[in-house]
Design a protein around this motif. Structure first.
Motif, PDB file in Angstrom:
ATOM      1  N   PRO A   4      61.297  33.570  20.700  1.00  0.00           N
ATOM      2  CA  PRO A   4      62.219  33.495  19.567  1.00  0.00           C
ATOM      3  C   PRO A   4      61.488  33.352  18.232  1.00  0.00           C
ATOM      4  N   VAL A   5      62.162  33.787  17.181  1.00  0.00           N
ATOM      5  CA  VAL A   5      61.714  33.555  15.804  1.00  0.00           C
ATOM      6  C   VAL A   5      62.823  32.746  15.141  1.00  0.00           C
ATOM      7  N   LEU A   6      62.574  31.438  15.009  1.00  0.00           N
ATOM      8  CA  LEU A   6      63.585  30.528  14.483  1.00  0.00           C
ATOM      9  C   LEU A   6      63.328  30.302  12.997  1.00  0.00           C
ATOM     10  N   HIS A  29      54.947  21.561  16.086  1.00  0.00           N
ATOM     11  CA  HIS A  29      53.481  21.542  16.013  1.00  0.00           C
ATOM     12  C   HIS A  29      52.873  20.827  17.223  1.00  0.00           C
ATOM     13  N   HIS A  30      53.423  19.648  17.549  1.00  0.00           N
ATOM     14  CA  HIS A  30      52.831  18.844  18.626  1.00  0.00           C
ATOM     15  C   HIS A  30      53.218  19.357  20.015  1.00  0.00           C
ATOM     16  N   THR A  31      54.389  19.993  20.122  1.00  0.00           N
ATOM     17  CA  THR A  31      54.873  20.436  21.420  1.00  0.00           C
ATOM     18  C   THR A  31      54.411  21.846  21.761  1.00  0.00           C
ATOM     19  N   GLN A  32      53.976  22.585  20.735  1.00  0.00           N
ATOM     20  CA  GLN A  32      53.501  23.966  20.929  1.00  0.00           C
ATOM     21  C   GLN A  32      54.571  24.816  21.626  1.00  0.00           C
ATOM     22  N   ILE A  33      55.760  24.838  21.035  1.00  0.00           N
ATOM     23  CA  ILE A  33      56.875  25.596  21.612  1.00  0.00           C
ATOM     24  C   ILE A  33      56.579  27.087  21.500  1.00  0.00           C
ATOM     25  N   PRO A  34      56.730  27.845  22.571  1.00  0.00           N
ATOM     26  CA  PRO A  34      56.497  29.293  22.508  1.00  0.00           C
ATOM     27  C   PRO A  34      57.444  29.943  21.497  1.00  0.00           C
ATOM     28  N   GLY A  35      56.890  30.739  20.625  1.00  0.00           N
ATOM     29  CA  GLY A  35      57.692  31.401  19.613  1.00  0.00           C
ATOM     30  C   GLY A  35      57.199  31.081  18.216  1.00  0.00           C
ATOM     31  N   LYS A  36      57.989  31.453  17.237  1.00  0.00           N
ATOM     32  CA  LYS A  36      57.587  31.298  15.845  1.00  0.00           C
ATOM     33  C   LYS A  36      58.647  30.508  15.090  1.00  0.00           C
ATOM     34  N   LEU A  37      58.195  29.520  14.330  1.00  0.00           N
ATOM     35  CA  LEU A  37      59.077  28.744  13.464  1.00  0.00           C
ATOM     36  C   LEU A  37      58.794  29.154  12.025  1.00  0.00           C
ATOM     37  N   CYS A  38      59.753  29.830  11.397  1.00  0.00           N
ATOM     38  CA  CYS A  38      59.627  30.238   9.998  1.00  0.00           C
ATOM     39  C   CYS A  38      60.423  29.262   9.139  1.00  0.00           C
ATOM     40  N   VAL A  39      59.793  28.749   8.094  1.00  0.00           N
ATOM     41  CA  VAL A  39      60.455  27.789   7.212  1.00  0.00           C
ATOM     42  C   VAL A  39      60.486  28.387   5.808  1.00  0.00           C
ATOM     43  N   VAL A  40      61.672  28.734   5.340  1.00  0.00           N
ATOM     44  CA  VAL A  40      61.830  29.318   4.012  1.00  0.00           C
ATOM     45  C   VAL A  40      62.315  28.237   3.057  1.00  0.00           C
ATOM     46  N   VAL A  41      61.504  27.987   2.033  1.00  0.00           N
ATOM     47  CA  VAL A  41      61.760  26.890   1.094  1.00  0.00           C
ATOM     48  C   VAL A  41      61.450  27.358  -0.325  1.00  0.00           C
ATOM     49  N   SER A  42      61.562  26.437  -1.266  1.00  0.00           N
ATOM     50  CA  SER A  42      61.157  26.712  -2.644  1.00  0.00           C
ATOM     51  C   SER A  42      59.686  26.354  -2.827  1.00  0.00           C
ATOM     52  N   GLN A  43      59.090  26.881  -3.897  1.00  0.00           N
ATOM     53  CA  GLN A  43      57.711  26.512  -4.207  1.00  0.00           C
ATOM     54  C   GLN A  43      57.607  25.022  -4.516  1.00  0.00           C
ATOM     55  N   GLN A  61      50.546  30.921  21.770  1.00  0.00           N
ATOM     56  CA  GLN A  61      51.977  31.002  22.074  1.00  0.00           C
ATOM     57  C   GLN A  61      52.866  30.587  20.915  1.00  0.00           C
ATOM     58  N   SER A  62      52.390  29.649  20.095  1.00  0.00           N
ATOM     59  CA  SER A  62      53.258  29.010  19.111  1.00  0.00           C
ATOM     60  C   SER A  62      52.749  29.233  17.694  1.00  0.00           C
ATOM     61  N   GLU A  63      53.696  29.323  16.759  1.00  0.00           N
ATOM     62  CA  GLU A  63      53.303  29.591  15.375  1.00  0.00           C
ATOM     63  C   GLU A  63      54.290  28.927  14.416  1.00  0.00           C
ATOM     64  N   ILE A  64      53.760  28.414  13.300  1.00  0.00           N
ATOM     65  CA  ILE A  64      54.578  27.867  12.217  1.00  0.00           C
ATOM     66  C   ILE A  64      54.159  28.552  10.932  1.00  0.00           C
ATOM     67  N   GLU A  65      55.136  29.023  10.186  1.00  0.00           N
ATOM     68  CA  GLU A  65      54.821  29.737   8.943  1.00  0.00           C
ATOM     69  C   GLU A  65      55.791  29.299   7.848  1.00  0.00           C
ATOM     70  N   PHE A  66      55.243  28.839   6.722  1.00  0.00           N
ATOM     71  CA  PHE A  66      56.055  28.499   5.558  1.00  0.00           C
ATOM     72  C   PHE A  66      56.082  29.684   4.600  1.00  0.00           C
ATOM     73  N   THR A  67      57.259  29.986   4.088  1.00  0.00           N
ATOM     74  CA  THR A  67      57.410  31.047   3.095  1.00  0.00           C
ATOM     75  C   THR A  67      58.179  30.487   1.906  1.00  0.00           C
TER      76      THR A  67
END
Length: 409
Positions: A4-6, A29-43, A61-67
């Motif tokens: 998933p891409v959440l 981050h700590h659980t290393q959930i398979p998939g991607k966590l996208c976080v869309v926020v302000s600067q 397996q796991s990824e976190i990305e801030f945009t």
């Protein structure tokens, strides 16, 4: 099966907003959930919460990305002439970034600001869920006092809009911070396909030790023989600072000599001169006033509540929950709370302290006197039960268990 891409979406950078994102990102981050966590926020969020953004990572397996949305997009959002206009801009941005990031699920971290677009806006590119902070249409059953005609009209309007939201076939889960509202929401549209679930207002207690607590109290320099009354968070009229400061000027001298008011949080910029003037009036009485005029986080938050003998939750006809209740419960510190809405209902149900009309300085003054006399306490067992229901892990698992394959969480 594709991972998933959440997408977590929130353009606000303070208060509950940053805390909730922090909890979800840290767990991912700590659980290393398979998939991607996208976080869309302000600067603004990126600049203010670099420690959270630093948890961005990519593994097998796991990824976190801030945009962060662009400066031009944020400026257009901020400069919109009304809350309604802002909500449509915000919804357009959500849909745009959900498409761009190929989200398989979207979470509106503050659904309240997007209610109209959820009724009649652009079709989202993925299933959506959202956190509903402030239902008030059921307050007639929670209140100790009569409601005004304006409140009744607002509640009628809220019912109509929420019933329409529940008809949105893209809505997967409605998480609600008010447990008293769940059954009432379900009645608005019994055949909705969306799940309606209560959600903890998460609090994570930062452990302290005797030495650190002692140093903190020495730093505050609380005078001997005084009880500490804490007002925590941004200091503004919504928090009830003016009735509290007025009440402190009304207490008898023998009571004032036993009171230390700890104001722990930044003074609202727009109200600074008025607040500083009111504080100066209290400082002219025997009350000791200690001001920490800045944003507090981490262990320092816990230290404030551990130092307090009583906690003010004197919000002015506030709709929704406050983490102040959970932090006070963690230290078994009685609250002096508004009798209005959810705050009042929770304080009474779990016996977290006393409830008063927080708009009335005379009632606040009386509560302060009762506190000095030792007449305000908590029910230890119920307070612990309330705290357990608002643990950060319960908050995270409620959301992720309902958005992802349970075997992944």
């Amino acid at each position: 099966m594709a991972h998933p891409v959440l997408l977590l979406f929130d353009l606000k950078a303070t208060g509950h907003h940053s805390v909730y994102i922090n909890h979800l990102v840290q767990y991912w981050h700590h659980t290393q959930i398979p998939g991607k966590l996208c976080v869309v926020v302000s600067q603004q969020f990126v600049d203010r919460h670099s420690d959270v953004v630093a948890l961005s990572m990519q593994s097998e397996q796991s990824e976190i990305e801030f945009t962060a949305i662009s400066e031009a997009e944020y400026a257009a959002f901020q400069q919109a002439k009304s809350a309604v206009a802002k909500s449509w801009i915000e919804w357009k941005l959500f849909c745009q970034y959900a498409r761009q990031l190929k989200a398989t699920e979207g979470v509106l971290m503050y659904l309240d600001s997007l209610q109209l677009p959820l009724c009649w806006g652009e079709v989202p590119p993925c299933p959506i869920s959202g956190i509903y902070f402030r239902p008030a249409f059921h307050y007639g059953k929670l209140l100790e006092q009569q409601q005004s005609w304006k409140e009744r009209i607002r509640q009628w309007r809220q019912r109509l809009i929420l019933a329409q939201i529940l008809r949105n076939r893209h809505l997967k889960t409605l998480f609600c911070l008010d447990p008293f509202a769940i059954a009432e929401i379900q009645k608005l549209h019994p055949n909705t396909q969306a799940k309606i679930l209560p959600l903890a207002d998460p609090v994570r207690i930062e452990p302290t030790n005797v030495i650190v607590r002692s140093q903190f109290k020495q730093e505050l320099d609380i005078e001997v023989g005084r009880q500490v009354f804490l007002m925590f968070g941004e200091l503004n009229d919504r928090k009830g600072i003016f009735p509290v400061l007025q009440a402190l000027q009304q207490v008898p001298t023998e009571i004032a000599q036993k009171v230390c008011l700890l104001l722990a949080g930044p003074i609202n910029a727009d109200q600074r001169s008025r607040i500083e003037s009111a504080i100066a009036s209290v400082e002219a009485t025997p009350v000791q006033v200690i001001l920490r005029d800045r944003y507090l986080k981490g262990q320092e938050v816990q230290l404030c509540f551990e130092t307090a003998d009583r906690v003010f939750a004197t919000y002015q006809r506030h709709v929704g929950m406050s983490s102040v209740l959970a932090h006070a419960a963690a230290t078994q510190t009685p609250v002096i709370a508004s009798n209005y809405g959810l705050l009042g209902a929770l304080t009474r149900q779990y016996e977290l302290g006393i409830t008063i009309d927080a708009t009335d300085p005379a009632q606040i003054s009386s509560a302060i006197a009762q506190s000095i006399e030792g007449a305000i306490s908590v029910n230890a067992a119920k307070t612990e039960q309330f705290l357990q229901q608002n643990q950060a892990e319960r908050f995270v698992k409620t959301i992720l268990d309902n958005l992802l394959d349970r075997s992944q969480v």
